[in-house]
Design a protein around this motif. Structure first.
Motif, PDB file in Angstrom:
ATOM      1  N   TRP A 109       0.830  -1.203   0.000  1.00  0.00           N
ATOM      2  CA  TRP A 109       0.000   0.000   0.000  1.00  0.00           C
ATOM      3  C   TRP A 109       0.864   1.253   0.000  1.00  0.00           C
ATOM      4  O   TRP A 109       0.628   2.183  -0.776  1.00  0.00           O
ATOM      5  CB  TRP A 109      -0.931  -0.012   1.208  1.00  0.00           C
ATOM      6  N   LEU A 110       1.879   1.289   0.863  1.00  0.00           N
ATOM      7  CA  LEU A 110       2.739   2.470   0.947  1.00  0.00           C
ATOM      8  C   LEU A 110       3.748   2.539  -0.195  1.00  0.00           C
ATOM      9  O   LEU A 110       4.277   3.611  -0.495  1.00  0.00           O
ATOM     10  CB  LEU A 110       3.484   2.484   2.285  1.00  0.00           C
ATOM     11  N   GLY A 111       4.051   1.386  -0.800  1.00  0.00           N
ATOM     12  CA  GLY A 111       5.018   1.365  -1.896  1.00  0.00           C
ATOM     13  C   GLY A 111       6.447   1.199  -1.446  1.00  0.00           C
ATOM     14  O   GLY A 111       7.378   1.404  -2.234  1.00  0.00           O
ATOM     15  N   TRP A 112       6.657   0.788  -0.190  1.00  0.00           N
ATOM     16  CA  TRP A 112       8.020   0.688   0.336  1.00  0.00           C
ATOM     17  C   TRP A 112       8.074  -0.342   1.453  1.00  0.00           C
ATOM     18  O   TRP A 112       7.246  -0.322   2.369  1.00  0.00           O
ATOM     19  CB  TRP A 112       8.473   2.041   0.874  1.00  0.00           C
ATOM     20  N   ASP A 113       9.038  -1.260   1.363  1.00  0.00           N
ATOM     21  CA  ASP A 113       9.265  -2.255   2.401  1.00  0.00           C
ATOM     22  C   ASP A 113      10.570  -1.907   3.109  1.00  0.00           C
ATOM     23  O   ASP A 113      11.651  -2.099   2.548  1.00  0.00           O
ATOM     24  CB  ASP A 113       9.355  -3.655   1.784  1.00  0.00           C
ATOM     25  N   PRO A 114      10.512  -1.383   4.333  1.00  0.00           N
ATOM     26  CA  PRO A 114      11.735  -0.960   5.017  1.00  0.00           C
ATOM     27  C   PRO A 114      12.617  -2.125   5.453  1.00  0.00           C
ATOM     28  O   PRO A 114      13.773  -1.920   5.806  1.00  0.00           O
ATOM     29  CB  PRO A 114      11.213  -0.183   6.227  1.00  0.00           C
ATOM     30  N   GLU A 115      12.083  -3.327   5.429  1.00  0.00           N
ATOM     31  CA  GLU A 115      12.871  -4.505   5.797  1.00  0.00           C
ATOM     32  C   GLU A 115      13.744  -4.967   4.634  1.00  0.00           C
ATOM     33  O   GLU A 115      14.930  -5.247   4.803  1.00  0.00           O
ATOM     34  CB  GLU A 115      11.939  -5.640   6.224  1.00  0.00           C
ATOM     35  N   THR A 116      13.173  -5.048   3.443  1.00  0.00           N
ATOM     36  CA  THR A 116      13.894  -5.580   2.287  1.00  0.00           C
ATOM     37  C   THR A 116      14.438  -4.499   1.365  1.00  0.00           C
ATOM     38  O   THR A 116      15.311  -4.761   0.543  1.00  0.00           O
ATOM     39  CB  THR A 116      12.976  -6.488   1.458  1.00  0.00           C
ATOM     40  N   GLY A 117      13.883  -3.293   1.452  1.00  0.00           N
ATOM     41  CA  GLY A 117      14.259  -2.240   0.519  1.00  0.00           C
ATOM     42  C   GLY A 117      13.530  -2.323  -0.805  1.00  0.00           C
ATOM     43  O   GLY A 117      13.929  -1.680  -1.774  1.00  0.00           O
ATOM     44  N   ALA A 118      12.447  -3.110  -0.865  1.00  0.00           N
ATOM     45  CA  ALA A 118      11.680  -3.235  -2.107  1.00  0.00           C
ATOM     46  C   ALA A 118      10.700  -2.082  -2.251  1.00  0.00           C
ATOM     47  O   ALA A 118      10.072  -1.663  -1.279  1.00  0.00           O
ATOM     48  CB  ALA A 118      10.929  -4.564  -2.138  1.00  0.00           C
ATOM     49  N   GLU A 119      10.581  -1.563  -3.472  1.00  0.00           N
ATOM     50  CA  GLU A 119       9.586  -0.550  -3.803  1.00  0.00           C
ATOM     51  C   GLU A 119       8.493  -1.182  -4.654  1.00  0.00           C
ATOM     52  O   GLU A 119       8.767  -2.062  -5.482  1.00  0.00           O
ATOM     53  CB  GLU A 119      10.222   0.609  -4.572  1.00  0.00           C
ATOM     54  N   TYR A 120       7.255  -0.716  -4.462  1.00  0.00           N
ATOM     55  CA  TYR A 120       6.119  -1.232  -5.218  1.00  0.00           C
ATOM     56  C   TYR A 120       5.378  -0.068  -5.857  1.00  0.00           C
ATOM     57  O   TYR A 120       5.143   0.958  -5.206  1.00  0.00           O
ATOM     58  CB  TYR A 120       5.167  -2.005  -4.306  1.00  0.00           C
ATOM     59  N   PRO A 121       4.992  -0.197  -7.110  1.00  0.00           N
ATOM     60  CA  PRO A 121       4.243   0.886  -7.762  1.00  0.00           C
ATOM     61  C   PRO A 121       2.845   1.005  -7.181  1.00  0.00           C
ATOM     62  O   PRO A 121       2.215   0.004  -6.814  1.00  0.00           O
ATOM     63  CB  PRO A 121       4.205   0.449  -9.232  1.00  0.00           C
ATOM     64  N   ALA A 122       2.360   2.230  -7.070  1.00  0.00           N
ATOM     65  CA  ALA A 122       0.998   2.456  -6.579  1.00  0.00           C
ATOM     66  C   ALA A 122      -0.010   1.862  -7.551  1.00  0.00           C
ATOM     67  O   ALA A 122       0.216   1.834  -8.769  1.00  0.00           O
ATOM     68  CB  ALA A 122       0.749   3.946  -6.396  1.00  0.00           C
TER      69      ALA A 122
END
Length: 290
Positions: free
Chosen positions: A84-97
């Motif tokens: 939902w936020l577009g960011w995983d602070p654990e893995t560093g993965a970004e996701y498109p909205a």
């Protein structure tokens, strides 16, 4: 590593993990640079407390630290919130909205831009620069010791409005949760450098009560102790009431599978921001009760 549709970002170059310690990747440490006069020291009053209204003088490459509550990586809420936020602070993965709640992807990206920088979390101690007489190793050792003296907590979460933004909030008040956050504020304040004049001005621009102003001076943040309201932020400000209602309805449906059982807070997470333009990353998890 991120999923196939996510882009993975490396841990910022200014720090890396080595066991439970953060080793700074610099030619000279923060402590050495301070001793050489490159970074001004902390200025304290005669009681030993930081003067929060004074400039820190910290440079743009000095990391910020924060103590957060965050779901375990195998908890369904972790992935739901990261996507939902577009960011995983654990893995560093970004996701498109993705389009949602009758809004296009661009609008969703805009609504989640501010919380995306921090990653999904509930604040226990807000971001701070280290005091000049402290280093990250001392902070981590103190956090490890602190965590062993606290018990895990369980509480239900629900999507709700908090002012004009949306978050997951405890369904009922929790004195134990409030006490844990207050202890984090007090016990780790010795590690906090005083905020800059710019940071103080930014906080005051929101319009603070007399008590909040006092907390800002004493603790570097206005919403602590009896002003504290635990929340896991999911959007920035949504000023249009109808749009806010649309998004709240969507988030209620989106998070329902992960909220069927109570949330267990059994770790304190140390988040780190490598530089002002970077997103926060999880640098360590410290289990409550040892």
């Amino acid at each position: 590593m991120g999923d196939l549709d996510g882009r993975t970002h490396a841990i910022p170059r200014c720090f890396r993990l080595r066991g439970s310690l953060i080793a700074m990747r610099r030619d000279s440490s923060i402590a050495v640079r301070r001793r050489q006069g490159e970074i001004p020291g902390r200025i304290s009053d005669r009681q030993g407390y930081p003067q929060d209204h004074l400039q820190t003088g910290l440079d743009s490459m000095t990391p910020r630290f924060a103590l957060y509550a965050a779901p375990a990586t195998d908890h369904p809420l972790h992935e739901i919130a990261a996507r939902w936020l577009g960011w995983d602070p654990e893995t560093g993965a970004e996701y498109p909205a993705q389009p949602a709640a009758g809004l296009d992807a661009g609008r969703i990206a805009a609504l989640t831009a501010e919380p995306r920088r921090y990653g999904f979390h509930g604040t226990l101690k807000p971001p701070f620069f280290l005091a000049e007489d402290c280093d990250e190793g001392q902070l981590i050792l103190a956090l490890e010791k602190f965590a062993t003296t606290r018990k895990p907590l369980r509480f239900a979460l629900k999507p709700a409005a908090l002012g004009s933004f949306l978050a997951l909030r405890p369904a009922t008040p929790s004195a134990e949760l409030d006490a844990l956050a207050a202890d984090c504020i007090r016990d780790f304040d010795r590690f906090r450098a005083p905020p800059s004049e710019q940071e103080l001005a930014r906080r005051r621009a929101a319009g603070l009560s007399e008590r909040q102003e006092q907390y800002l001076r004493d603790w570097g943040y206005p919403y602590v102790l009896d002003e504290f309201r635990m929340h896991f932020t999911l959007t920035g400000r949504i000023r249009d009431e109808a749009e806010r209602g649309q998004v709240l309805a969507h988030l209620t449906e989106l998070t329902a599978p992960a909220l069927r059982s109570e949330f267990t807070l059994d770790e304190i997470c140390l988040f780190v921001q490598g530089d002002p333009g970077a997103k926060f990353r999880v640098a360590g998890r410290y289990r409550l009760g040892g």
